[in-house]
Design a protein around this motif. Structure first.
Motif, PDB file in Angstrom:
ATOM      1  N   UNK A 171       0.830  -1.206   0.000  1.00  0.00           N
ATOM      2  CA  UNK A 171       0.000   0.000   0.000  1.00  0.00           C
ATOM      3  C   UNK A 171       0.865   1.257   0.000  1.00  0.00           C
ATOM      4  N   UNK A 172       1.945   1.230   0.748  1.00  0.00           N
ATOM      5  CA  UNK A 172       2.863   2.375   0.791  1.00  0.00           C
ATOM      6  C   UNK A 172       3.539   2.590  -0.564  1.00  0.00           C
ATOM      7  N   UNK A 173       3.939   1.491  -1.180  1.00  0.00           N
ATOM      8  CA  UNK A 173       4.575   1.598  -2.512  1.00  0.00           C
ATOM      9  C   UNK A 173       3.589   2.163  -3.521  1.00  0.00           C
ATOM     10  N   UNK A 217      12.862   1.686  -4.730  1.00  0.00           N
ATOM     11  CA  UNK A 217      13.563   0.429  -5.008  1.00  0.00           C
ATOM     12  C   UNK A 217      13.246  -0.585  -3.906  1.00  0.00           C
ATOM     13  N   UNK A 218      12.015  -1.006  -3.792  1.00  0.00           N
ATOM     14  CA  UNK A 218      11.620  -1.829  -2.648  1.00  0.00           C
ATOM     15  C   UNK A 218      12.031  -3.290  -2.724  1.00  0.00           C
ATOM     16  N   UNK A 219      12.464  -3.732  -3.897  1.00  0.00           N
ATOM     17  CA  UNK A 219      12.697  -5.164  -4.100  1.00  0.00           C
ATOM     18  C   UNK A 219      14.164  -5.560  -4.220  1.00  0.00           C
ATOM     19  N   UNK A 220      15.065  -4.580  -4.223  1.00  0.00           N
ATOM     20  CA  UNK A 220      16.467  -4.905  -4.463  1.00  0.00           C
ATOM     21  C   UNK A 220      17.132  -5.620  -3.298  1.00  0.00           C
ATOM     22  N   UNK A 261      13.405   7.442 -12.421  1.00  0.00           N
ATOM     23  CA  UNK A 261      14.834   7.486 -12.119  1.00  0.00           C
ATOM     24  C   UNK A 261      15.591   8.341 -13.129  1.00  0.00           C
ATOM     25  N   UNK A 262      15.152   8.328 -14.392  1.00  0.00           N
ATOM     26  CA  UNK A 262      15.805   9.157 -15.406  1.00  0.00           C
ATOM     27  C   UNK A 262      15.601  10.646 -15.134  1.00  0.00           C
ATOM     28  N   UNK A 263      14.523  10.983 -14.423  1.00  0.00           N
ATOM     29  CA  UNK A 263      14.184  12.387 -14.197  1.00  0.00           C
ATOM     30  C   UNK A 263      14.814  12.964 -12.933  1.00  0.00           C
ATOM     31  N   UNK A 264      15.169  12.097 -11.986  1.00  0.00           N
ATOM     32  CA  UNK A 264      15.632  12.559 -10.667  1.00  0.00           C
ATOM     33  C   UNK A 264      17.077  12.131 -10.450  1.00  0.00           C
ATOM     34  N   UNK A 265      17.966  13.123 -10.377  1.00  0.00           N
ATOM     35  CA  UNK A 265      19.397  12.831 -10.259  1.00  0.00           C
ATOM     36  C   UNK A 265      19.712  12.024  -9.002  1.00  0.00           C
ATOM     37  N   UNK A 266      19.046  12.350  -7.900  1.00  0.00           N
ATOM     38  CA  UNK A 266      19.304  11.627  -6.655  1.00  0.00           C
ATOM     39  C   UNK A 266      18.961  10.154  -6.751  1.00  0.00           C
ATOM     40  N   UNK A 267      17.931   9.841  -7.510  1.00  0.00           N
ATOM     41  CA  UNK A 267      17.554   8.437  -7.686  1.00  0.00           C
ATOM     42  C   UNK A 267      18.546   7.708  -8.580  1.00  0.00           C
ATOM     43  N   UNK A 268      19.099   8.407  -9.555  1.00  0.00           N
ATOM     44  CA  UNK A 268      20.127   7.776 -10.400  1.00  0.00           C
ATOM     45  C   UNK A 268      21.349   7.427  -9.564  1.00  0.00           C
ATOM     46  N   UNK A 269      21.713   8.316  -8.653  1.00  0.00           N
ATOM     47  CA  UNK A 269      22.851   8.037  -7.768  1.00  0.00           C
ATOM     48  C   UNK A 269      22.558   6.830  -6.885  1.00  0.00           C
ATOM     49  N   UNK A 270      21.341   6.778  -6.352  1.00  0.00           N
ATOM     50  CA  UNK A 270      20.935   5.642  -5.514  1.00  0.00           C
ATOM     51  C   UNK A 270      20.986   4.352  -6.329  1.00  0.00           C
ATOM     52  N   UNK A 271      20.488   4.418  -7.554  1.00  0.00           N
ATOM     53  CA  UNK A 271      20.472   3.237  -8.419  1.00  0.00           C
ATOM     54  C   UNK A 271      21.884   2.737  -8.687  1.00  0.00           C
ATOM     55  N   UNK A 272      22.821   3.654  -8.910  1.00  0.00           N
ATOM     56  CA  UNK A 272      24.210   3.265  -9.156  1.00  0.00           C
ATOM     57  C   UNK A 272      24.791   2.528  -7.954  1.00  0.00           C
ATOM     58  N   UNK A 273      24.413   2.949  -6.749  1.00  0.00           N
ATOM     59  CA  UNK A 273      24.913   2.267  -5.554  1.00  0.00           C
ATOM     60  C   UNK A 273      24.366   0.843  -5.477  1.00  0.00           C
TER      61      UNK A 273
END
Length: 223
Positions: free
Chosen positions: A4-6, A49-52, A101-113
């Protein structure tokens, strides 16, 4: 509650934008308290990124269950497919997350981690399997990076298409290219180089160079 939160978070992200949405907005729409949110997600980024975490755990256990007779490259390629299947289980969510993720720089950084953690997990396994090789660490690091790059190349192509087509087939082709390059049998399949002719000429130190050259040409059949 977690689902529900997701769902609430992504509804707001799509309607308002990621930066304009707060945790308070998410919990209000979901009908729960802030404490409930942070019980499942340490931060707002984590709800994207709830499933990683689960997938990383699955990958680690899959590699740990490897037998000594398994081809290490086949095993890490199969481990990478676990990530692909996670994305393929919910194409709509995966495409929405990719676009966000393509639109938000902070999410791209998180994704790279997150990508780095997958690569490290594969590399740790390969370093253990190739510990007896002089180039084991280098080989493991480069091979793990190649597996991740091949997987992500095919995955992003599928996501950019809007989740159309068969992502497993695309990833299989990309991973097979890496496996064929790094598996032990890849060297055996490589074309053998033509053997070069070697001519040994025994002569006196005082022999003129023109005569030495003539003898070499004669031995090669070029005289």
């Amino acid at each position: 509650m977690r689902d529900s939160l997701i769902a609430a978070a992504f509804r707001l992200f799509l309607e308002r934008g990621y930066e304009q949405t707060t945790v308070d907005d998410i919990v209000t729409l979901a009908g729960v308290g802030r404490r409930s949110f942070f019980r499942y997600f340490p931060s707002k980024e984590d709800v994207v990124f709830p499933d990683h975490e689960q997938c990383l755990d699955d990958m680690t256990r899959f590699l740990a269950a490897s037998a000594d007779t398994d081809d290490p490259m086949v095993r890490v390629c199969d481990a990478a497919r676990l990530v692909l299947r996670m994305y393929a289980e919910n194409p709509t969510f995966s495409v929405q997350r990719y676009r966000l993720t393509r639109e938000v720089a902070g999410l791209r950084t998180y994704e790279l981690s997150v990508v780095w953690r997958y690569e490290k997990t594969l590399g740790d396994y390969l370093r253990t399997r190739w510990a007896d090789r002089r180039d084991g660490t280098l080989r493991a690091n480069v091979a793990a990076a190649a597996v991740v790059a091949a997987h992500n190349h095919a995955l992003r192509h599928w996501l950019r298409s809007g989740g159309e087509g068969d992502p497993l087939a695309e990833v299989d082709r990309a991973l097979e290219f890496v496996r064929a390059t790094w598996s032990p049998d890849a060297v055996a399949d490589a074309p053998a180089e033509e053997a070069e002719d070697v001519v040994v000429v025994i002569t006196k130190r005082s022999t003129p160079m023109w005569r030495v050259v003539r003898e070499v040409e004669s031995s090669l059949g070029e005289g």
